[in-house]
Design a protein around this motif. Structure first.
Motif, mmCIF file in Angstrom:
data_model
loop_
_atom_site.group_PDB
_atom_site.id
_atom_site.type_symbol
_atom_site.label_atom_id
_atom_site.label_comp_id
_atom_site.label_asym_id
_atom_site.label_seq_id
_atom_site.Cartn_x
_atom_site.Cartn_y
_atom_site.Cartn_z
ATOM 1 N N VAL A 58 11.736 10.414 -6.930
ATOM 2 C CA VAL A 58 11.880 9.278 -6.127
ATOM 3 C C VAL A 58 11.679 7.891 -6.786
ATOM 4 O O VAL A 58 10.775 7.902 -7.550
ATOM 5 C CB VAL A 58 10.521 9.356 -5.059
ATOM 6 N N THR A 59 12.053 6.661 -6.582
ATOM 7 C CA THR A 59 11.706 5.996 -7.130
ATOM 8 C C THR A 59 12.054 4.570 -6.409
ATOM 9 O O THR A 59 12.119 4.233 -5.800
ATOM 10 C CB THR A 59 12.773 5.448 -8.341
ATOM 11 N N TRP A 60 10.858 3.379 -7.543
ATOM 12 C CA TRP A 60 10.826 2.416 -6.211
ATOM 13 C C TRP A 60 11.497 0.588 -6.951
ATOM 14 O O TRP A 60 11.621 1.042 -8.367
ATOM 15 C CB TRP A 60 9.760 1.849 -5.711
ATOM 16 N N ASP A 61 12.487 0.439 -6.705
ATOM 17 C CA ASP A 61 13.341 -1.143 -6.593
ATOM 18 C C ASP A 61 12.682 -2.108 -6.187
ATOM 19 O O ASP A 61 13.468 -2.399 -4.777
ATOM 20 C CB ASP A 61 14.695 -0.110 -6.778
ATOM 21 N N SER A 62 12.403 -3.101 -6.543
ATOM 22 C CA SER A 62 11.945 -4.156 -5.763
ATOM 23 C C SER A 62 11.374 -3.988 -4.345
ATOM 24 O O SER A 62 12.154 -4.599 -3.257
ATOM 25 C CB SER A 62 13.499 -4.905 -5.211
ATOM 26 N N ASP A 63 10.236 -3.293 -4.206
ATOM 27 C CA ASP A 63 10.129 -2.711 -3.009
ATOM 28 C C ASP A 63 10.904 -1.855 -2.013
ATOM 29 O O ASP A 63 10.208 -2.246 -1.031
ATOM 30 C CB ASP A 63 8.692 -4.067 -1.982
#
Length: 457
Positions: A61-66
């Motif tokens: 999993v990863t986050w990018d710009s919320d």
């Protein structure tokens, strides 16, 4: 290299982030390395921290710009794809719908209500859920496809489910170009409701019916690989039944290229337990771009099903009135198709619409009439339906302001007659174009339940 294959694909979901009306109930997580993570039960679903989805060793999993993404390399694929998934804010934290995503992520769980305890474990290798084989002799398992263009099927209605079979909704999400660009329309709430009601989802992907653009795509291996990888990754993450490919109006010279593309697409889909279906027309030697563009026999080696578009016998542009889908026309053309495709791989598509033809024969124009609007037409015109034994349909003829109007009605008696072709030719199942055109009781009436509305003339 990680591809942003679905960042915008899911950006049009209605739930970003999701907000639920029910108050969350705290539950205890049990499992390797999970004791420090919070979990909640809300609206009948369990929500966990996104990282819990990685415990199945299938996803990262990863986050990018919320925005939240899972990184996945589907079976049969070599590149890692990035697929956006929705999250819900609970008590200031961001949580995922574990009930929905656990199985695709390789996890299973048991919930003990008294202890408020959610036990999570990895699905053991070799314990993959076996898919039930669809048996056309068993009506409860025959594939039934309802094209749902606008994600509008009311899950609580039970209408479609009144017809015996394996119920598959097919919403239109866009073209192969939309899949490339990540601009397909989607709706997680729709997917979740379908799953909760035991309905499968098989999105429709089309080619915009554009000959030149499709020809260019069929000659670009890199673009095809990108589309195939995207479709496979999104299908795995969201637990799709598979895909329905509605490629029409193609250059017949590209027939083999289309077959090759479908062959390449079928391999990763099948390896990831998804189905591939292709829409085909009846065989018409005089229609090169709409009929001769398919190698139906070769496609059957790759497709789980080919769906016969059993309509537009009389097209929109016809200068003469005629049936959209007569029994006699289908009865004549289905044997031609079964000589090319094994009947157990053919699904018969039927229309929930017809056309009103107006004017003098040879100069007529037409407009679409949804089946649900036929009753109001009967009341307004006071015309008497006349049964046509060969077509197995009622016709309606009347004049308004001196102009002749004629229509071949599509209603439960006509559809019931065409449904009988399934057993006559041992076909696999049925499909219907489309939700929103039908009457609420047509499904049960097709199987002989309920009263007929139209009296035979």
């Amino acid at each position: 290299m990680i591809k942003k294959v679905a960042a915008a694909l899911l950006a049009m979901m209605a739930l970003w982030p999701a907000v639920s009306a029910a108050s969350p109930v705290t539950v205890k997580l049990k499992g390797d390395g999970l004791k420090d993570f919070s979990a909640y039960e809300m609206d009948g679903s369990f929500y966990t921290a996104p990282v819990v989805l990685t415990k199945g060793n299938r996803w990262k999993v990863t986050w990018d710009s919320d925005k939240l993404y899972v990184l996945v390399t589907p079976k049969g694929m070599t590149s890692e794809e990035r697929v956006e998934i929705p999250y819900t804010e609970i008590n200031g934290g961001k949580y995922v719908d574990f009930s929905y995503f656990s199985e695709p992520a390789g996890l299973t769980y048991i919930y003990k209500d008294k202890k408020k305890e959610l036990s999570v474990q990895k699905i053991k290798s070799g314990k993959v859920r076996k898919e039930k084989k669809e048996n056309t002799m068993d009506l409860s398992r025959r594939p039934l496809v309802l094209w749902d263009v606008n994600f509008s099927y009311p899950m609580e209605s039970g209408g479609f489910e009144n017809l015996s079979g394996n119920h598959i909704l097919s919403p239109s999400i866009g073209s192969y170009e939309d899949m490339e660009k990540g601009t397909c329309k989607w709706n997680f709430s729709y997917l979740k409701q379908a799953k909760d009601h035991g309905l499968s989802v098989m999105p429709l992907i089309h080619n915009d019916f554009e000959v030149k653009k499709t020809a260019s795509f069929m000659r670009d291996q890199k673009r095809q690989d990108h589309v195939i990888s995207t479709m496979t990754a999104v299908g795995e993450v969201y637990g799709l039944y598979g895909y329905n490919m509605d490629f029409e109006n193609m250059d017949p010279k590209d027939r083999d290229l289309y077959t090759s593309f479908m062959g390449k697409l079928s391999r990763p889909l099948h390896e990831n337990s998804m189905k591939l279906t292709a829409d085909i027309t009846v065989y018409n030697a005089g229609s090169p771009t709409w009929s001769l563009c398919y190698d139906r026999e070769a496609l059957s080696a790759y497709c789980d099903y080919e769906i016969i578009m059993g309509y537009d016998e009389t097209p929109r542009t016809s200068k003469y009135a005629g049936s959209v889908s007569s029994y006699s026309w289908l009865d004549k053309n289905i044997p031609i198709l079964t000589a090319m495709v094994p009947p157990e791989k053919l699904i018969l598509g039927l229309p929930f619409y017809t056309r009103i033809y107006s004017g003098n024969p040879g100069y007529m124009t037409s407009k679409t009439l949804a089946m649900k609007d036929e009753d109001s037409l009967l009341r307004r015109t006071h015309a008497k339906p006349v049964w046509q034994p060969d077509a197995r349909q009622y016709t309606l003829t009347w004049r308004e302001r001196g102009i002749l109007h004629r229509v071949y009605l599509e209603e439960e008696k006509s559809l019931s007659a065409k449904v009988q072709l399934l057993s006559r030719y041992n076909l696999a199942g049925l499909a219907f174009w489309r939700h929103g055109f039908e009457t609420s009781d047509v499904y049960e009436k097709m199987e002989g339940k309920g009263e007929k509305k139209v009296a035979e003339g």
